[in-house]
Scaffold this motif. Sequence first.
Motif, PDB file in Angstrom:
ATOM      1  N   ASN A  39       0.629  -1.240   0.071  1.00 59.40           N
ATOM      2  CA  ASN A  39      -0.054  -0.280  -0.129  1.00 59.40           C
ATOM      3  C   ASN A  39       0.883   1.335  -0.049  1.00 59.40           C
ATOM      4  OD1 ASN A  39      -2.592  -1.355  -0.226  1.00 59.40           O
ATOM      5  ND2 ASN A  39      -2.837  -1.615   2.015  1.00 59.40           N
ATOM      6  N   ASN A  40       2.036   1.403   0.647  1.00 62.05           N
ATOM      7  CA  ASN A  40       2.855   2.486   0.657  1.00 62.05           C
ATOM      8  C   ASN A  40       3.360   2.587  -0.614  1.00 62.05           C
ATOM      9  OD1 ASN A  40       2.281   2.516   3.394  1.00 62.05           O
ATOM     10  ND2 ASN A  40       4.417   2.303   4.020  1.00 62.05           N
ATOM     11  N   LEU A  41       3.876   1.730  -1.376  1.00 64.12           N
ATOM     12  CA  LEU A  41       4.305   1.723  -2.924  1.00 64.12           C
ATOM     13  C   LEU A  41       3.390   2.200  -3.607  1.00 64.12           C
ATOM     14  CD1 LEU A  41       6.509  -1.226  -2.920  1.00 64.12           C
ATOM     15  CD2 LEU A  41       7.337   0.935  -2.366  1.00 64.12           C
ATOM     16  N   ARG A  42       1.984   1.738  -3.589  1.00 68.11           N
ATOM     17  CA  ARG A  42       1.013   2.118  -4.532  1.00 68.11           C
ATOM     18  C   ARG A  42       0.822   3.804  -4.334  1.00 68.11           C
ATOM     19  NH1 ARG A  42      -2.401  -3.139  -4.040  1.00 68.11           N
ATOM     20  NH2 ARG A  42      -1.628  -4.158  -5.705  1.00 68.11           N
ATOM     21  N   GLN A  43       0.836   4.108  -2.711  1.00 66.52           N
ATOM     22  CA  GLN A  43       0.558   5.572  -2.626  1.00 66.52           C
ATOM     23  C   GLN A  43       1.812   6.442  -3.223  1.00 66.52           C
ATOM     24  OE1 GLN A  43       0.273   5.479   1.594  1.00 66.52           O
ATOM     25  NE2 GLN A  43      -2.051   5.504   1.681  1.00 66.52           N
ATOM     26  N   ILE A  47       1.140   9.254  -6.066  1.00 67.83           N
ATOM     27  CA  ILE A  47       1.566  10.562  -5.706  1.00 67.83           C
ATOM     28  C   ILE A  47       2.481  11.152  -6.940  1.00 67.83           C
ATOM     29  CG2 ILE A  47       2.898  12.217  -4.415  1.00 67.83           C
ATOM     30  CD1 ILE A  47       1.681  10.496  -2.118  1.00 67.83           C
ATOM     31  N   LEU A  48       3.373  10.259  -7.323  1.00 68.97           N
ATOM     32  CA  LEU A  48       4.322  10.464  -8.335  1.00 68.97           C
ATOM     33  C   LEU A  48       3.791  10.739  -9.841  1.00 68.97           C
ATOM     34  CD1 LEU A  48       7.131   8.275  -7.548  1.00 68.97           C
ATOM     35  CD2 LEU A  48       7.157  10.627  -7.305  1.00 68.97           C
ATOM     36  N   VAL A  49       2.553   9.815  -9.930  1.00 67.00           N
ATOM     37  CA  VAL A  49       1.906  10.085 -11.288  1.00 67.00           C
ATOM     38  C   VAL A  49       0.979  11.089 -11.466  1.00 67.00           C
ATOM     39  CG1 VAL A  49      -0.224   9.016 -12.612  1.00 67.00           C
ATOM     40  CG2 VAL A  49       1.799   7.623 -11.703  1.00 67.00           C
ATOM     41  N   ILE A  50       0.490  11.558 -10.288  1.00 69.78           N
ATOM     42  CA  ILE A  50      -0.363  12.959 -10.027  1.00 69.78           C
ATOM     43  C   ILE A  50       0.550  14.149 -10.203  1.00 69.78           C
ATOM     44  CG2 ILE A  50      -1.697  14.462  -8.550  1.00 69.78           C
ATOM     45  CD1 ILE A  50      -2.810  11.705  -7.498  1.00 69.78           C
ATOM     46  N   ILE A  51       1.644  13.921  -9.753  1.00 71.62           N
ATOM     47  CA  ILE A  51       2.716  15.438  -9.530  1.00 71.62           C
ATOM     48  C   ILE A  51       3.212  15.310 -11.317  1.00 71.62           C
ATOM     49  CG2 ILE A  51       5.148  15.925  -9.260  1.00 71.62           C
ATOM     50  CD1 ILE A  51       4.476  14.782  -6.219  1.00 71.62           C
ATOM     51  N   GLY A  52       3.469  14.036 -11.893  1.00 73.40           N
ATOM     52  CA  GLY A  52       4.068  14.199 -13.123  1.00 73.40           C
ATOM     53  C   GLY A  52       3.135  14.807 -14.101  1.00 73.40           C
TER      54      GLY A  52
END
Length: 61
Positions: A39-43, A47-52
């Motif tokens: 779950n931490n890796l998915r979060q 977050i990285l996808v949204i920022i990108g």
Amino acid sequence: MEWLWPALAIVCIIEGLGPLLIPNRWRLYLLEISQQPTNNLRQIGGILVIIGAVSLFFLTR
């Protein structure tokens, strides 16, 4: 679509800097990440996808 290949090339360059310059620390970093709960890796990935996506949106306007 002509921006896709240069963007992928930049990603490869950035991703390759860690193993090239600090291979031992990079290995320890990957070991630490591999022991994180899913779950931490998915979060983090989300977050990285949204920022990108937001960055790409604003940079290509």
